[in-house]
Write a protein that holds these residues in place. Structure first.
Motif, PDB file in Angstrom:
ATOM      1  N   SER A 156      -8.735 -13.913   5.515  1.00  0.00           N
ATOM      2  CA  SER A 156      -9.644 -12.250   5.210  1.00  0.00           C
ATOM      3  C   SER A 156      -7.577 -11.456   5.522  1.00  0.00           C
ATOM      4  CB  SER A 156     -10.587 -11.720   5.928  1.00  0.00           C
ATOM      5  OG  SER A 156      -9.904 -12.339   7.465  1.00  0.00           O
ATOM      6  N   ALA A 157      -6.923 -12.248   5.885  1.00  0.00           N
ATOM      7  CA  ALA A 157      -5.423 -11.694   6.574  1.00  0.00           C
ATOM      8  C   ALA A 157      -5.169 -10.705   5.621  1.00  0.00           C
ATOM      9  CB  ALA A 157      -4.504 -12.329   7.068  1.00  0.00           C
ATOM     10  N   SER A 158      -4.078 -11.551   4.284  1.00  0.00           N
ATOM     11  CA  SER A 158      -4.327 -10.899   2.842  1.00  0.00           C
ATOM     12  C   SER A 158      -4.106  -9.862   2.815  1.00  0.00           C
ATOM     13  CB  SER A 158      -4.765 -12.470   1.429  1.00  0.00           C
ATOM     14  OG  SER A 158      -3.840 -13.495   2.291  1.00  0.00           O
ATOM     15  N   PRO A 159      -5.735  -9.416   2.626  1.00  0.00           N
ATOM     16  CA  PRO A 159      -5.862  -7.702   1.586  1.00  0.00           C
ATOM     17  C   PRO A 159      -5.045  -6.895   2.957  1.00  0.00           C
ATOM     18  CG  PRO A 159      -7.545  -9.033   2.377  1.00  0.00           C
ATOM     19  CD  PRO A 159      -7.004  -9.917   2.272  1.00  0.00           C
ATOM     20  N   LEU A 160      -5.022  -7.098   4.493  1.00  0.00           N
ATOM     21  CA  LEU A 160      -4.074  -6.632   5.071  1.00  0.00           C
ATOM     22  C   LEU A 160      -2.701  -6.495   5.039  1.00  0.00           C
ATOM     23  CD1 LEU A 160      -6.286  -7.627   8.421  1.00  0.00           C
ATOM     24  CD2 LEU A 160      -5.769  -5.128   7.234  1.00  0.00           C
ATOM     25  N   ARG A 161      -2.768  -7.679   5.125  1.00  0.00           N
ATOM     26  CA  ARG A 161      -1.569  -7.688   4.833  1.00  0.00           C
ATOM     27  C   ARG A 161      -0.195  -6.833   3.464  1.00  0.00           C
ATOM     28  NH1 ARG A 161       2.666  -9.739   2.041  1.00  0.00           N
ATOM     29  NH2 ARG A 161       5.013 -10.002   3.169  1.00  0.00           N
ATOM     30  N   SER A 162      -1.252  -7.029   2.713  1.00  0.00           N
ATOM     31  CA  SER A 162      -1.331  -6.165   1.316  1.00  0.00           C
ATOM     32  C   SER A 162      -1.372  -4.807   1.124  1.00  0.00           C
ATOM     33  CB  SER A 162      -2.301  -6.603   0.052  1.00  0.00           C
ATOM     34  OG  SER A 162      -2.270  -8.067  -0.460  1.00  0.00           O
ATOM     35  N   THR A 163      -2.085  -4.061   2.183  1.00  0.00           N
ATOM     36  CA  THR A 163      -2.181  -2.999   2.262  1.00  0.00           C
ATOM     37  C   THR A 163      -1.142  -2.195   3.395  1.00  0.00           C
ATOM     38  OG1 THR A 163      -5.038  -2.884   2.038  1.00  0.00           O
ATOM     39  CG2 THR A 163      -3.956  -1.273   3.685  1.00  0.00           C
ATOM     40  N   ALA A 164      -0.301  -3.436   3.906  1.00  0.00           N
ATOM     41  CA  ALA A 164       0.921  -2.415   5.627  1.00  0.00           C
ATOM     42  C   ALA A 164       1.275  -2.829   4.452  1.00  0.00           C
ATOM     43  CB  ALA A 164       0.528  -3.509   6.595  1.00  0.00           C
ATOM     44  N   MET A 165       1.932  -3.723   3.530  1.00  0.00           N
ATOM     45  CA  MET A 165       3.125  -4.211   2.520  1.00  0.00           C
ATOM     46  C   MET A 165       3.514  -2.958   2.051  1.00  0.00           C
ATOM     47  SD  MET A 165       5.194  -5.858   4.533  1.00  0.00           S
ATOM     48  CE  MET A 165       4.112  -4.815   6.004  1.00  0.00           C
ATOM     49  N   GLY A 166       2.428  -2.537   1.353  1.00  0.00           N
ATOM     50  CA  GLY A 166       1.881  -1.798   0.212  1.00  0.00           C
ATOM     51  C   GLY A 166       2.165  -0.441   1.006  1.00  0.00           C
ATOM     52  N   LEU A 167       2.612   0.002   2.277  1.00  0.00           N
ATOM     53  CA  LEU A 167       2.699   1.936   2.824  1.00  0.00           C
ATOM     54  C   LEU A 167       3.990   1.445   3.589  1.00  0.00           C
ATOM     55  CD1 LEU A 167      -0.700   1.783   4.957  1.00  0.00           C
ATOM     56  CD2 LEU A 167      -0.078   3.342   3.196  1.00  0.00           C
ATOM     57  N   ALA A 168       4.323   0.343   3.764  1.00  0.00           N
ATOM     58  CA  ALA A 168       5.952   0.272   4.492  1.00  0.00           C
ATOM     59  C   ALA A 168       7.070   1.369   3.551  1.00  0.00           C
ATOM     60  CB  ALA A 168       6.230  -0.931   4.418  1.00  0.00           C
ATOM     61  N   PRO A 169       7.028   1.249   2.158  1.00  0.00           N
ATOM     62  CA  PRO A 169       8.285   1.796   1.812  1.00  0.00           C
ATOM     63  C   PRO A 169       7.975   2.968   2.213  1.00  0.00           C
ATOM     64  CG  PRO A 169       7.443   0.221   0.207  1.00  0.00           C
ATOM     65  CD  PRO A 169       5.733   0.024   1.194  1.00  0.00           C
ATOM     66  N   THR A 170       6.674   3.955   1.978  1.00  0.00           N
ATOM     67  CA  THR A 170       7.018   5.560   2.395  1.00  0.00           C
ATOM     68  C   THR A 170       7.237   5.095   3.788  1.00  0.00           C
ATOM     69  OG1 THR A 170       4.528   5.118   2.273  1.00  0.00           O
ATOM     70  CG2 THR A 170       5.384   5.604   0.222  1.00  0.00           C
ATOM     71  N   GLY A 171       6.423   4.536   4.783  1.00  0.00           N
ATOM     72  CA  GLY A 171       5.951   4.420   6.425  1.00  0.00           C
ATOM     73  C   GLY A 171       5.222   5.684   6.775  1.00  0.00           C
ATOM     74  N   LYS A 172       3.873   5.860   6.006  1.00  0.00           N
ATOM     75  CA  LYS A 172       2.931   6.423   6.520  1.00  0.00           C
ATOM     76  C   LYS A 172       1.586   6.196   5.509  1.00  0.00           C
ATOM     77  CE  LYS A 172       4.893  10.757   3.107  1.00  0.00           C
ATOM     78  NZ  LYS A 172       4.165  11.487   3.234  1.00  0.00           N
ATOM     79  N   ALA A 173       0.490   6.437   6.622  1.00  0.00           N
ATOM     80  CA  ALA A 173      -1.030   5.815   5.921  1.00  0.00           C
ATOM     81  C   ALA A 173      -1.194   7.080   5.041  1.00  0.00           C
ATOM     82  CB  ALA A 173      -1.235   5.272   7.107  1.00  0.00           C
TER      83      ALA A 173
END
Length: 492
Positions: free
Chosen positions: A63-80
Motif C-alpha cells: 500500500s506504500a506504492s500508491p502513496l509514493r506515486s502520488t508524492a513523487m508525482g507532486l515533486a516536480p511542481t513542489g505543491k499539492a
C-alpha cells in the motif's frame, strides 16, 4: 545503556557511516541490549498535530506504492492541489521516517539507503529542486516533528536512531544543486535540537557524536548567525577538556573532538567565532600531544591552518614558537611510519605511528604512501603551505620573517614535509623504496630538529592519563580498519 566507540581516523565526514558498519569495524560494541531493541514506529504526527497512522502500511507493505506515486508525482511542481494529495504526501513522508525502524526487506534495503531515499533520492531532493518550495518546507517540518521522537525512544533499534540523527543534521532549507553550482543552506530549525542532543550526557554517545556530525556539516555550509557562537562554544569546550565529559568513553571523546575540529574549520571559513586565543592553545596542545591519537593530531594540524593568523601572532599562553615545536613533533611521529612494533603482542594503540602505519607490503603499498602523504599534507596546511585555505592562513602567516620560528617553520615545510610528500607521490610505489625514502628523510630531519632544539623530550613510559590513550581491540598487530586516510579527502 552504554555504547563503547572504537574510533578509526578515516570515516566519511559525509556521514555515510551507519551502525552496522560501525559494528563491523569494531567502532561500536553491540551489546545484547542493543540487539534486543526491536520496537517499530507505527505512527507519526502531522504538521497540524494530528496523528498519522501507519498500521495499514505495516500490514500491507504494497500500500506504500500508491502513496509514493502520488508524492513523487507532486515533486516536480513542489505543491499539492487538493487536501487528499496533501494527506498522501504527509503520510508518505512520515512513512519514510518510520521505515528507518522497520526490519529490512532484503540485503539491499539498508537503513543507510532508507535515509538516502529521504534525503537524496526522493523527498527532499525531489521537492527541493521544484519551482515551488511548499512541499519541501513541509517535508522539513514533518522531519523536525518526527525525527526527535524516534531518536529519543530507547527501544527503537540503535542503527535507526543513529541514522535519524544523521538525517536531522542533513536537513537543508535550500537543497544543494551541483548543476546550478548552488550550495546547500542548512535548516536552522534543526540546530538547537542537534546542540541539545550533543550536550545531553544521558544520551548514548554514538547519538551525541551523530549530532556533532550534523553540527559540523552546518558549520561548513552557509549557516546563519543565530547559532554560530553556541556551536563555537561547544567546539571549544570539547577541545579544552582534558578528560572525557560525562557520558563519554575515552574513545568516544576522541571522536567528539574530531567533530569539534571540523566545526572549527567550517566556522573559521566564514566568520570570527574562532578568533580566540583559547582555540589556538587547545588545538596546539592536541597537535603536540604525543599520547593523543595520531588521527586527532592530524585533524588538529589541518584545523590550525584555518585559524585567524592575527590571533595566532598575538600569542597568549601558547606562543607561535611553541606551535612550531608542536608541528615538528607531529612530523617526527609521522616520519616513523612503517617501523616495526616494539612489542608485537601489545594491544594496538592509535597514538603510536607503528600501529597507525604498519609496515607496507606489496598489497597495501599505495594505501600506505597515500596515508602518510595525507598526514603530511595536513601538517603543510597548518603551516600555511600546499592546499592551504584562501586567503592563505597557517603558522607562517602569523610569523615575521625575522622571527627564528619563521625560519624553522619554513624549513620544516619546504625541506622536510614537501620533499617527503613528493617522494611518496611517485607512481608505482615499491614497498621497500617507501621505507628507504622515509629512512633517508628521517635522518636529516632528526639532525635538524635536534640542532635547533625543536623536539620535546619523549613522554616516558607512564600510562596515559584518562581519555588520552587510544586503545584498539586486543589481537594481532594487523592494520586497523580506517586508519589509513586518503590524501584526496580534505577531511572526514
Amino acid at each position: 545503556m552504554s555504547l563503547s566507540l572504537r574510533h578509526a581516523p578515516k570515516f566519511a565526514r559525509c556521514v555515510a557511516a551507519v551502525m552496522p558498519a560501525l559494528i563491523a569495524l569494531g567502532l561500536v560494541t553491540q551489546s545484547t541490549e542493543v540487539r534486543a531493541q526491536t520496537a517499530q514506529m507505527t505512527a507519526g504526527v502531522g504538521v497540524d498535530g494530528r496523528p498519522i497512522d501507519l498500521s495499514n502500511i505495516i500490514q500491507n507493505p504494497k500500500s506504500a506504492s500508491p502513496l509514493r506515486s502520488t508524492a513523487m508525482g507532486l515533486a516536480p511542481t513542489g505543491k499539492a492541489s487538493t487536501p487528499q494529495e496533501q494527506q498522501a504526501f504527509d503520510t508518505f513522508v512520515v512513512f519514510r521516517i518510520a521505515e528507518l525502524t522497520w526490519p529490512p526487506g532484503d540485503s539491499r534495503d539498508t537503513i543507510d539507503r532508507r535515509r538516502q531515499k529521504f534525503k537524496s533520492y526522493e523527498i527532499l531532493r525531489g521537492t527541493g529542486l521544484a519551482p515551488d518550495q511548499t512541499l519541501h518546507d513541509r517535508a522539513n517540518q514533518l522531519a523536525l516533528l518526527n525525527l526527535p521522537g524516534l531518536i529519543a525512544k530507547a527501544d527503537y533499534p540503535m542503527d535507526a536512531r543513529y541514522n535519524a540523527m544523521l538525517l536531522l543534521g542533513q536537513l537543508d532549507k535550500v537543497e544543494p544543486d551541483a548543476a546550478q553550482n548552488k550550495p546547500a543552506v542548512p535548516l536552522e530549525g534543526a540546530q538547537q535540537i542537534l546542540l541539545q542532543a550533543a550536550r545531553t550526557p544521558t544520551l548514548p554517545e554514538i547519538l551525541r557524536i551523530g549530532a556533532l556530525i550534523g553540527i559540523a556539516r552546518h558549520c561548513d555550509l552557509q549557516m546563519g548567525s543565530t547559532n554560530r557562537k553556541a556551536f563555537a562554544d561547544e567546539a571549544l569546550a570539547l577541545l579544552k577538556a582534558k578528560t572525557p565529559p560525562q557520558g563519554y568513553s575515552a574513545n568516544g571523546f576522541h571522536w567528539a573532538r574530531k567533530q569539534a575540529l571540523a566545526m572549527v574549520m567550517g566556522l573559521s571559513k566564514t566568520g570570527s567565532e574562532t578568533a580566540n586565543p583559547d582555540f589556538v592553545q587547545a588545538i596546539a596542545e592536541i597537535i603536540g600531544g604525543d599520547q593523543e591519537p595520531l588521527f586527532l593530531r592530524r585533524d588538529a594540524a589541518l584545523a590550525f591552518g584555518f585559524l585567524d593568523p592575527a590571533v595566532v601572532a598575538a600569542g597568549g599562553k601558547v606562543k607561535p614558537a611553541d606551535v612550531c615545536k608542536a608541528f615538528v613533533g607531529l612530523t617526527s611521529a609521522v616520519m616513523k611510519a612503517g617501523q616495526p612494533r616494539f612489542d608485537p603482542s601489545a594491544p594496538v594503540d592509535l597514538s603510536k605511528p607503528e600501529d597507525v602505519f604498519p609496515q607496507p607490503t606489496e598489497d597495501n603499498k599505495t594505501q600506505f604512501a597515500n596515508a602518510v602523504a595525507y598526514y603530511l599534507n595536513c601538517i603543510a596546511v597548518g603551516l600555511g603551505g600546499r592546499d592551504a585555505p584562501q586567503p592563505r592562513r597557517g603558522l607562517l602567516k602569523a610569523l615575521q620573517p625575522a622571527d627564528p620560528a619563521f625560519q624553522h617553520a619554513t624549513t620544516l615545510l619546504n625541506t622536510h614535509v614537501n620533499a617527503l610528500v613528493t617522494a611518496l607521490s611517485k607512481p608505482n610505489p615499491d614497498s621497500n623504496r617507501l621505507l628507504s625514502d622515509l629512512e633517508s628523510k628521517r635522518g636529516p630531519f632528526d639532525a635538524w630538529a635536534e640542532q635547533n632544539q625543536l623536539l620535546a623530550a619523549p613522554a616516558g613510559a607512564a600510562a596515559p592519563a584518562a581519555g588520552t590513550g587510544v586503545a584498539a581491540p586486543a589481537g594481532p598487530a594487523a592494520p586497523v580498519a580506517g586508519t589509513l586516510a586518503s590524501p584526496t579527502a580534505p577531511r572526514q
